[in-house]
Design a protein around this motif. Structure first.
Motif, PDB file in Angstrom:
ATOM      1  N   LEU A  40       0.812  -1.212   0.000  1.00  0.00           N
ATOM      2  CA  LEU A  40       0.000   0.000   0.000  1.00  0.00           C
ATOM      3  C   LEU A  40       0.848   1.265   0.000  1.00  0.00           C
ATOM      4  CD1 LEU A  40      -2.960  -0.819   2.436  1.00  0.00           C
ATOM      5  CD2 LEU A  40      -3.024  -0.604  -0.049  1.00  0.00           C
ATOM      6  N   GLY A  41       2.122   1.130   0.392  1.00  0.00           N
ATOM      7  CA  GLY A  41       3.013   2.286   0.371  1.00  0.00           C
ATOM      8  C   GLY A  41       3.227   2.832  -1.026  1.00  0.00           C
ATOM      9  N   ARG A  42       2.969   2.015  -2.051  1.00  0.00           N
ATOM     10  CA  ARG A  42       3.078   2.488  -3.435  1.00  0.00           C
ATOM     11  C   ARG A  42       1.861   3.317  -3.840  1.00  0.00           C
ATOM     12  NH1 ARG A  42       6.830  -0.074  -6.759  1.00  0.00           N
ATOM     13  NH2 ARG A  42       5.560   0.510  -8.570  1.00  0.00           N
ATOM     14  N   LEU A  43       0.787   3.209  -3.049  1.00  0.00           N
ATOM     15  CA  LEU A  43      -0.458   3.889  -3.392  1.00  0.00           C
ATOM     16  C   LEU A  43      -0.833   4.989  -2.410  1.00  0.00           C
ATOM     17  CD1 LEU A  43      -2.558   0.675  -4.184  1.00  0.00           C
ATOM     18  CD2 LEU A  43      -1.370   2.130  -5.833  1.00  0.00           C
ATOM     19  N   ILE A  44      -0.381   4.857  -1.162  1.00  0.00           N
ATOM     20  CA  ILE A  44      -0.817   5.764  -0.102  1.00  0.00           C
ATOM     21  C   ILE A  44       0.392   6.208   0.709  1.00  0.00           C
ATOM     22  CG2 ILE A  44      -2.209   5.963   2.010  1.00  0.00           C
ATOM     23  CD1 ILE A  44      -4.035   3.775   0.839  1.00  0.00           C
ATOM     24  N   ALA A  45       0.487   7.509   0.994  1.00  0.00           N
ATOM     25  CA  ALA A  45       1.522   8.036   1.883  1.00  0.00           C
ATOM     26  C   ALA A  45       0.964   8.049   3.308  1.00  0.00           C
ATOM     27  CB  ALA A  45       1.930   9.444   1.450  1.00  0.00           C
ATOM     28  N   PHE A  46       1.511   7.219   4.189  1.00  0.00           N
ATOM     29  CA  PHE A  46       0.939   7.064   5.523  1.00  0.00           C
ATOM     30  C   PHE A  46       1.363   8.172   6.479  1.00  0.00           C
ATOM     31  CE2 PHE A  46       0.573   2.789   3.805  1.00  0.00           C
ATOM     32  CZ  PHE A  46      -0.718   2.466   4.181  1.00  0.00           C
ATOM     33  N   GLY A  47       2.605   8.580   6.423  1.00  0.00           N
ATOM     34  CA  GLY A  47       3.069   9.615   7.328  1.00  0.00           C
ATOM     35  C   GLY A  47       3.214   9.155   8.760  1.00  0.00           C
ATOM     36  N   LYS A  48       3.142   7.841   8.983  1.00  0.00           N
ATOM     37  CA  LYS A  48       3.275   7.261  10.326  1.00  0.00           C
ATOM     38  C   LYS A  48       4.053   5.963  10.216  1.00  0.00           C
ATOM     39  CE  LYS A  48      -1.166   9.182  11.751  1.00  0.00           C
ATOM     40  NZ  LYS A  48      -2.570   8.896  12.117  1.00  0.00           N
ATOM     41  N   PRO A  49       4.642   5.495  11.321  1.00  0.00           N
ATOM     42  CA  PRO A  49       5.356   4.210  11.273  1.00  0.00           C
ATOM     43  C   PRO A  49       4.404   3.086  10.852  1.00  0.00           C
ATOM     44  CG  PRO A  49       5.833   5.369  13.322  1.00  0.00           C
ATOM     45  CD  PRO A  49       4.722   6.117  12.656  1.00  0.00           C
ATOM     46  N   THR A  50       4.895   2.177  10.030  1.00  0.00           N
ATOM     47  CA  THR A  50       4.079   1.059   9.565  1.00  0.00           C
ATOM     48  C   THR A  50       4.753  -0.269   9.883  1.00  0.00           C
ATOM     49  OG1 THR A  50       5.070   1.086   7.358  1.00  0.00           O
ATOM     50  CG2 THR A  50       3.089   2.426   7.692  1.00  0.00           C
ATOM     51  N   LEU A  51       3.938  -1.275  10.061  1.00  0.00           N
ATOM     52  CA  LEU A  51       4.413  -2.640  10.259  1.00  0.00           C
ATOM     53  C   LEU A  51       3.678  -3.522   9.261  1.00  0.00           C
ATOM     54  CD1 LEU A  51       6.217  -4.377  12.281  1.00  0.00           C
ATOM     55  CD2 LEU A  51       4.039  -5.068  13.278  1.00  0.00           C
ATOM     56  N   ARG A  52       4.425  -4.262   8.474  1.00  0.00           N
ATOM     57  CA  ARG A  52       3.834  -5.126   7.449  1.00  0.00           C
ATOM     58  C   ARG A  52       3.671  -6.535   8.026  1.00  0.00           C
ATOM     59  NH1 ARG A  52       4.712  -5.327   1.643  1.00  0.00           N
ATOM     60  NH2 ARG A  52       2.882  -6.440   0.831  1.00  0.00           N
ATOM     61  N   VAL A  53       2.504  -7.103   7.841  1.00  0.00           N
ATOM     62  CA  VAL A  53       2.218  -8.457   8.317  1.00  0.00           C
ATOM     63  C   VAL A  53       2.016  -9.359   7.109  1.00  0.00           C
ATOM     64  CG1 VAL A  53       0.620  -9.916   9.613  1.00  0.00           C
ATOM     65  CG2 VAL A  53       1.181  -7.630  10.451  1.00  0.00           C
ATOM     66  N   THR A  54       2.762 -10.445   7.056  1.00  0.00           N
ATOM     67  CA  THR A  54       2.597 -11.441   6.002  1.00  0.00           C
ATOM     68  C   THR A  54       2.410 -12.802   6.655  1.00  0.00           C
ATOM     69  OG1 THR A  54       4.989 -11.816   5.834  1.00  0.00           O
ATOM     70  CG2 THR A  54       4.037 -10.129   4.399  1.00  0.00           C
ATOM     71  N   TYR A  55       2.105 -13.810   5.852  1.00  0.00           N
ATOM     72  CA  TYR A  55       1.971 -15.160   6.400  1.00  0.00           C
ATOM     73  C   TYR A  55       2.443 -16.157   5.364  1.00  0.00           C
ATOM     74  CZ  TYR A  55      -2.526 -13.333   4.737  1.00  0.00           C
ATOM     75  OH  TYR A  55      -3.494 -12.654   4.046  1.00  0.00           O
ATOM     76  N   GLU A  56       3.088 -17.195   5.853  1.00  0.00           N
ATOM     77  CA  GLU A  56       3.663 -18.226   5.000  1.00  0.00           C
ATOM     78  C   GLU A  56       3.068 -19.585   5.363  1.00  0.00           C
ATOM     79  OE1 GLU A  56       5.677 -17.819   2.503  1.00  0.00           O
ATOM     80  OE2 GLU A  56       6.001 -15.662   2.779  1.00  0.00           O
ATOM     81  N   LEU A  57       2.883 -20.407   4.347  1.00  0.00           N
ATOM     82  CA  LEU A  57       2.356 -21.756   4.573  1.00  0.00           C
ATOM     83  C   LEU A  57       3.404 -22.624   5.265  1.00  0.00           C
ATOM     84  CD1 LEU A  57      -0.168 -23.589   3.729  1.00  0.00           C
ATOM     85  CD2 LEU A  57       1.405 -24.509   2.023  1.00  0.00           C
ATOM     86  N   GLU A  58       2.981 -23.334   6.286  1.00  0.00           N
ATOM     87  CA  GLU A  58       3.865 -24.278   6.985  1.00  0.00           C
ATOM     88  C   GLU A  58       3.112 -25.600   7.143  1.00  0.00           C
ATOM     89  OE1 GLU A  58       5.132 -24.438  11.471  1.00  0.00           O
ATOM     90  OE2 GLU A  58       6.510 -23.091  10.401  1.00  0.00           O
TER      91      GLU A  58
END
Length: 270
Positions: free
Chosen positions: A231-249
């Motif tokens: 979303l950083g390519r589309l929106i300027a947040f102006g605040k700290p961000t944390l990206r959450v992903t998930y992987e198959l196990e």
């Protein structure tokens, strides 16, 4: 083939959710509505095609190996909806994902439905392991959680992986619903089951504008982003961000790698 192609094609956020993770792996993606044309074009480029049916969709072609994912947090959905039930009946392999987050009863319900409708299918149990990227500290801070849109709206979930990650890291989720504007306000009206999270919807320019404005208005100290879209390519947040992903196990059953290697040998790829 590259993120810039998404801008040229004016892809929606939902389309980006499907394509961006593959582009990050260096995979070329063909997409559109004429499925045979897509297949014929892809066959000119590669001897092996991985066809992604998307969100609860039929493959619209005859696959040589069909892998279907069932959600352990939605037991019974695999037989309650079309084309989900059809996919279950066709599947060569069924992966029961999020099995670590669901009850044993839920997992066994899906396993029993698979055995009843498709006795020849191979059933694997797997987990979606949550991972985080970024330096934003969440402990005790007010955070805005942005979740994968369709998983919440059409998927019927009140929250998702972002809310769970924020909770684990001590963040306090700020409810964005009072600050929603325009089409985002309409999304909350249309899907009253949604919890204190913001679904990442942006199916047209005005909706993306409303999403950006809702983010700007929501009071928070950090933003947790749990959507496959950057979303950083589309929106300027102006605040700290944390990206959450998930992987198959994989957790239980024959290794998927072994099943795939057997398939490849059968078709002359090894």
């Amino acid at each position: 083939a590259a993120p810039e192609d998404l801008e040229k094609a004016q892809c929606t956020i939902e389309e980006r959710e499907e394509y961006e993770p593959l582009l990050r792996l260096g995979v070329v993606v063909y997409a559109g509505v004429d499925y045979e044309a897509i297949l014929r074009e892809a066959e000119r480029e590669a001897p092996l095609i991985l066809w992604d049916g998307g969100n609860n969709d039929l493959p619209f072609l005859r696959p040589d190996l069909e892998v279907v994912v069932a959600d352990a947090l939605r037991p019974g959905h695999e037989v309650r909806y079309h084309p989900g039930e059809t996919n279950l009946r066709r599947a060569d392999v069924v992966i029961v994902n999020k099995s670590d987050a669901a009850s044993r009863e839920a997992v066994e319900t899906i396993r029993a439905n698979a055995a009843r409708l498709n006795p020849k299918t191979v059933v694997l149990l797997a987990a979606s392991v949550i991972r985080t990227e970024g330096e934003a500290a969440l402990q005790g801070r007010r955070v805005l959680v942005i979740e994968d849109g369709p998983s919440l709206t059409h998927g019927g979930r009140p929250t998702g992986a972002g809310f769970e990650a924020a909770r684990r890291m001590g963040g306090v989720a700020t409810d964005p619903r009072p600050y929603a504007v325009g089409s985002i306000r309409q999304v909350y009206d249309d899907y009253p089951h949604l919890g204190p999270v913001l679904p990442a919807v942006g199916y047209f320019p005005e909706q993306l504008h409303d999403l950006t404005e809702t983010i700007r208005r929501t009071p928070c100290e950090a933003v947790v982003i749990a959507t496959p879209v950057d979303l950083g390519r589309l929106i300027a947040f102006g605040k700290p961000t944390l990206r959450v992903t998930y992987e198959l196990e994989e957790r239980e059953g024959p290794p998927l790698r072994t099943l795939l290697e057997t398939f490849l040998r059968r078709h002359g790829f090894a």
